[in-house]
Write an enzyme that holds these catalytic residues in place. Structure first.
Site, PDB file in Angstrom:
ATOM      1  N   LYS A  22       5.449   1.099   9.582  1.00 55.80           N
ATOM      2  CA  LYS A  22       5.046   2.360   9.633  1.00 55.80           C
ATOM      3  C   LYS A  22       6.638   3.094  10.350  1.00 55.80           C
ATOM      4  O   LYS A  22       7.466   2.363  10.554  1.00 55.80           O
ATOM      5  CB  LYS A  22       3.987   2.453  10.934  1.00 55.80           C
ATOM      6  CG  LYS A  22       2.824   1.906  10.434  1.00 55.80           C
ATOM      7  CD  LYS A  22       1.958   2.649   9.318  1.00 55.80           C
ATOM      8  CE  LYS A  22       0.655   1.859   8.958  1.00 55.80           C
ATOM      9  NZ  LYS A  22       0.113   2.514   7.708  1.00 55.80           N
ATOM     10  N   SER A  33      -2.957   6.607   5.956  1.00 55.11           N
ATOM     11  CA  SER A  33      -2.261   5.873   6.886  1.00 55.11           C
ATOM     12  C   SER A  33      -3.300   5.341   7.934  1.00 55.11           C
ATOM     13  O   SER A  33      -3.758   6.144   8.735  1.00 55.11           O
ATOM     14  CB  SER A  33      -1.005   6.425   7.286  1.00 55.11           C
ATOM     15  OG  SER A  33      -0.417   5.273   8.064  1.00 55.11           O
ATOM     16  N   SER A  79       0.945  -1.180   0.070  1.00 58.52           N
ATOM     17  CA  SER A  79       0.013   0.030   0.002  1.00 58.52           C
ATOM     18  C   SER A  79       0.769   1.310  -0.094  1.00 58.52           C
ATOM     19  O   SER A  79       2.136   1.187  -0.046  1.00 58.52           O
ATOM     20  CB  SER A  79      -0.940  -0.013   1.245  1.00 58.52           C
ATOM     21  OG  SER A  79      -0.334   0.195   2.291  1.00 58.52           O
ATOM     22  N   SER A 114       0.847   3.766   2.335  1.00 57.93           N
ATOM     23  CA  SER A 114       0.851   4.422   3.427  1.00 57.93           C
ATOM     24  C   SER A 114       2.098   4.984   3.993  1.00 57.93           C
ATOM     25  O   SER A 114       2.353   5.973   4.797  1.00 57.93           O
ATOM     26  CB  SER A 114       0.224   3.376   4.482  1.00 57.93           C
ATOM     27  OG  SER A 114       1.110   2.433   4.936  1.00 57.93           O
TER      28      SER A 114
END
Length: 258
Positions: A128, A216, A71, A73
């Site tokens: 992250k 996100s 993705s 994010s």
């Protein structure tokens, strides 16, 4: 216990090792020589696969593990289709499947890009950036981040031009953010709404956010990451494949993450 790829590697190592080792012990107890030319087909396969599977298990469990970014994010730092390597021993050595730590090695630093098991769905891995350490007070208002009352300085780098599967982020504002000495790029979409609040990070937990701030699913929405959920620190892009961007993006190969 997580029934992931590591679980199947452990099972495969155990089964092939038992078959090969059991056959060897059987011959030894029967005082028979090990056949040099012909052995049972099952034993032959076990002997061939056992060392390969075991090496993959050891490398993947204790040294480095590959991941693919699914993705956007973490744009612009990581793009859809990036293949990264994760250092598995940065935050301690853990047993595969059980995920119990057997050796302390270090702790996450602010700014680290980490892979972790999503607290609400542990069989799913997320990636992250660490924003808040245990005991920190994190605030996020008007697209700006504050760590223990200190604003993270932002410098605009202009409009972002996305490529391939990330082209939908074209037009977002790209900013250079100084996370208390750790500089990295982020994206913000000025017209998008986002959570605005103050968060206190519990002991043994970490507050994480994606660099693509308005796209996100991170600690602002579901809470902090327990130390036990950490998988490792992402540090290197070894491949990028995006079918919407002419396949391999050679300019991203060998990128060191920060």
């Amino acid at each position: 216990m997580d029934y992931d790829f590591s679980f199947f590697l452990v099972v495969a190592s155990f089964v092939t090792g038992v078959v090969w080792g059991g056959y060897y012990l059987y011959l030894k107890r029967a005082n028979l020589p090990y056949p040099t030319e012909k052995e049972p087909l099952l034993v032959e396969y076990a002997r061939s696969f056992f060392p390969v599977v075991l090496i993959v298990l050891l490398l993947r469990s204790f040294l480095f593990e590959p991941f693919r970014i699914p993705s956007g994010s973490m744009m612009p730092t990581l793009l859809v289709g990036d293949f990264i390597l994760v250092n598995k021993f940065s935050y301690g050595v853990r047993l595969p499947v059980l995920n119990s730590k057997i050796l302390e090695m270090g702790e996450p630093s602010r700014g680290d890009i980490v892979v972790f098991r999503f607290p609400k769905q542990p069989e799913v891995d997320y990636i992250k950036r660490v924003i808040g350490l245990p005991g920190d007070r994190i605030a996020y208002f008007d697209k700006k981040l504050y760590v223990n009352g200190i604003p993270a300085k932002q410098v605009s780098l202009g409009r972002y031009q996305g490529v391939g599967q990330g082209s939908n982020m074209s037009g977002a504002e790209r900013l250079e953010e100084d996370l208390l000495g750790i500089e990295h790029s982020i994206l913000v979409s000025r017209g998008a709404s986002s959570v605005e609040d103050v968060f206190v990070v519990p002991q043994g937990q970490y507050f994480v956010m994606g660099d693509n701030r308005d796209n996100s699913n991170d600690s602002r929405y579901w809470g902090t990451v327990p130390e036990a959920n950490l998988v490792g620190r992402a540090f290197f892009i070894w491949m990028n494949w995006d079918w919407q961007n002419n396949g391999i993006a050679f300019d991203r190969l060998g990128t060191v993450l920060r």
